[in-house]
Motif scaffolding. Structure first.
Motif, PDB file in Angstrom:
ATOM      1  N   UNK A   8       0.875  -1.248  -0.014  1.00 58.38           N
ATOM      2  CA  UNK A   8      -0.058   0.106   0.003  1.00 58.38           C
ATOM      3  C   UNK A   8       0.629   1.327   0.100  1.00 58.38           C
ATOM      4  N   UNK A   9       1.999   1.229   0.926  1.00 57.23           N
ATOM      5  CA  UNK A   9       2.919   2.372   0.668  1.00 57.23           C
ATOM      6  C   UNK A   9       3.525   2.648  -0.465  1.00 57.23           C
ATOM      7  N   UNK A  10       3.981   1.545  -1.076  1.00 58.49           N
ATOM      8  CA  UNK A  10       4.294   1.863  -2.709  1.00 58.49           C
ATOM      9  C   UNK A  10       3.537   2.477  -3.564  1.00 58.49           C
ATOM     10  N   UNK A  11       2.249   1.845  -3.680  1.00 59.43           N
ATOM     11  CA  UNK A  11       1.325   2.236  -4.446  1.00 59.43           C
ATOM     12  C   UNK A  11       1.112   3.629  -4.363  1.00 59.43           C
ATOM     13  N   UNK A  12       0.775   3.960  -2.902  1.00 60.51           N
ATOM     14  CA  UNK A  12       0.408   5.524  -2.833  1.00 60.51           C
ATOM     15  C   UNK A  12       1.343   6.280  -2.924  1.00 60.51           C
ATOM     16  N   UNK A  13       2.668   5.709  -2.846  1.00 54.03           N
ATOM     17  CA  UNK A  13       3.942   6.856  -3.275  1.00 54.03           C
ATOM     18  C   UNK A  13       4.243   6.996  -4.806  1.00 54.03           C
ATOM     19  N   UNK A  14       3.732   5.772  -5.556  1.00 52.41           N
ATOM     20  CA  UNK A  14       3.618   5.946  -7.075  1.00 52.41           C
ATOM     21  C   UNK A  14       2.445   7.161  -7.188  1.00 52.41           C
ATOM     22  N   UNK A  15       1.395   6.882  -6.526  1.00 51.95           N
ATOM     23  CA  UNK A  15       0.459   7.817  -7.190  1.00 51.95           C
ATOM     24  C   UNK A  15       0.594   9.166  -6.945  1.00 51.95           C
ATOM     25  N   UNK A  16       1.336   9.760  -5.635  1.00 55.24           N
ATOM     26  CA  UNK A  16       1.842  11.154  -5.324  1.00 55.24           C
ATOM     27  C   UNK A  16       2.892  11.598  -6.341  1.00 55.24           C
ATOM     28  N   UNK A  17       3.850  10.549  -6.497  1.00 60.39           N
ATOM     29  CA  UNK A  17       4.973  10.974  -7.359  1.00 60.39           C
ATOM     30  C   UNK A  17       4.236  11.336  -8.998  1.00 60.39           C
ATOM     31  N   UNK A  18       3.311  10.488  -9.307  1.00 58.35           N
ATOM     32  CA  UNK A  18       2.534  10.679 -10.701  1.00 58.35           C
ATOM     33  C   UNK A  18       1.709  12.211 -10.392  1.00 58.35           C
ATOM     34  N   UNK A  19       1.164  12.599  -9.165  1.00 58.95           N
ATOM     35  CA  UNK A  19       0.486  13.584  -9.150  1.00 58.95           C
ATOM     36  C   UNK A  19       1.368  14.994  -9.250  1.00 58.95           C
ATOM     37  N   UNK A  20       2.600  14.812  -8.788  1.00 61.75           N
ATOM     38  CA  UNK A  20       3.595  15.893  -8.922  1.00 61.75           C
ATOM     39  C   UNK A  20       4.370  15.783  -9.793  1.00 61.75           C
ATOM     40  N   UNK A  21       4.174  14.891 -11.050  1.00 53.46           N
ATOM     41  CA  UNK A  21       5.086  14.916 -12.315  1.00 53.46           C
ATOM     42  C   UNK A  21       6.321  14.476 -11.978  1.00 53.46           C
ATOM     43  N   UNK A  22       6.600  13.815 -11.045  1.00 54.80           N
ATOM     44  CA  UNK A  22       7.994  13.373 -10.609  1.00 54.80           C
ATOM     45  C   UNK A  22       8.164  11.882 -11.474  1.00 54.80           C
TER      46      UNK A  22
END
Length: 191
Positions: A19-33
């Motif tokens: 869950x922490x990995x997938x939520x991290x991916x979602x946030x990185x995508x949100x900020x275009x990282x």
């Protein structure tokens, strides 16, 4: 911001917390990282997540590929200088699988010595304390809600408690979001 996401397998008990990995991916995508998940190519004992009993040995890289979104890289092939920040999702695998890994030690020390931001959550702070001392963000951690983060500005270490404070994935998402936003803003500010 170009991030290296260090994975330690697949599953809280013997790898990275999914869950922490997938939520991290979602946030990185949100900020275009941009980001690259990476793991060491070694075999370690595993845990049967249903029975919590020891399981057959598994390869960390192979297990991490389950949540590596088709982008997983062996850690020894990663050029660390290409990354602006390191992110360590939680999971017991960080502590058990990478306890004596020279490759992981070299990776973490590269970011610490280069003063590049290191963001972590849950058990990841315990892993970092093995490098930076037991007092790392210990006082700050005590009062931290899952939706918040704290940081050691001098060392560029960021932390959000994630599952240590709640089982609510949305609250964990908010904490990861706040942490990654602050890491990104720190890199964008002129020195």
């Amino acid at each position: 911001m170009n991030c290296l996401v260090l994975l330690a397998g697949c599953g809280l008990g013997d790898g990275s917390c999914i869950e922490e990995v997938l939520l991290t991916y979602a946030v990185l995508d949100k900020y275009h990282c941009s980001y690259t998940p990476a793991a060491e190519n070694i075999s370690v004992p595993s845990i049967d997540h249903l029975t919590e009993q020891p399981g057959e040995p598994r390869n960390i890289l192979t297990e991490s590929a389950r949540i590596g979104r088709g982008q997983i890289q062996p850690l020894n092939s990663v050029i660390l200088d290409e990354y602006d920040a390191l992110i360590l999702p939680g999971g017991i695998g960080l502590l058990t699988n990478y306890r004596s890994s020279e490759a992981v030690r070299g990776c973490v020390e590269h970011f610490i010595l280069s003063k590049k931001p290191v963001g972590t959550m849950c058990a990841g702070i315990d892993f970092l304390r093995g490098f930076l001392g037991a007092a790392l963000l210990q006082a700050e951690e005590k009062e931290l809600a899952a939706t918040e983060f704290c940081c050691d500005q001098k060392r560029a270490v960021f932390y959000t408690p994630a599952f240590r404070q709640t089982k609510n994935c949305y609250h964990i998402l908010l904490g990861i979001d706040a942490m990654i936003c602050a890491m990104k803003q720190g890199l964008e500010q002129p020195v």
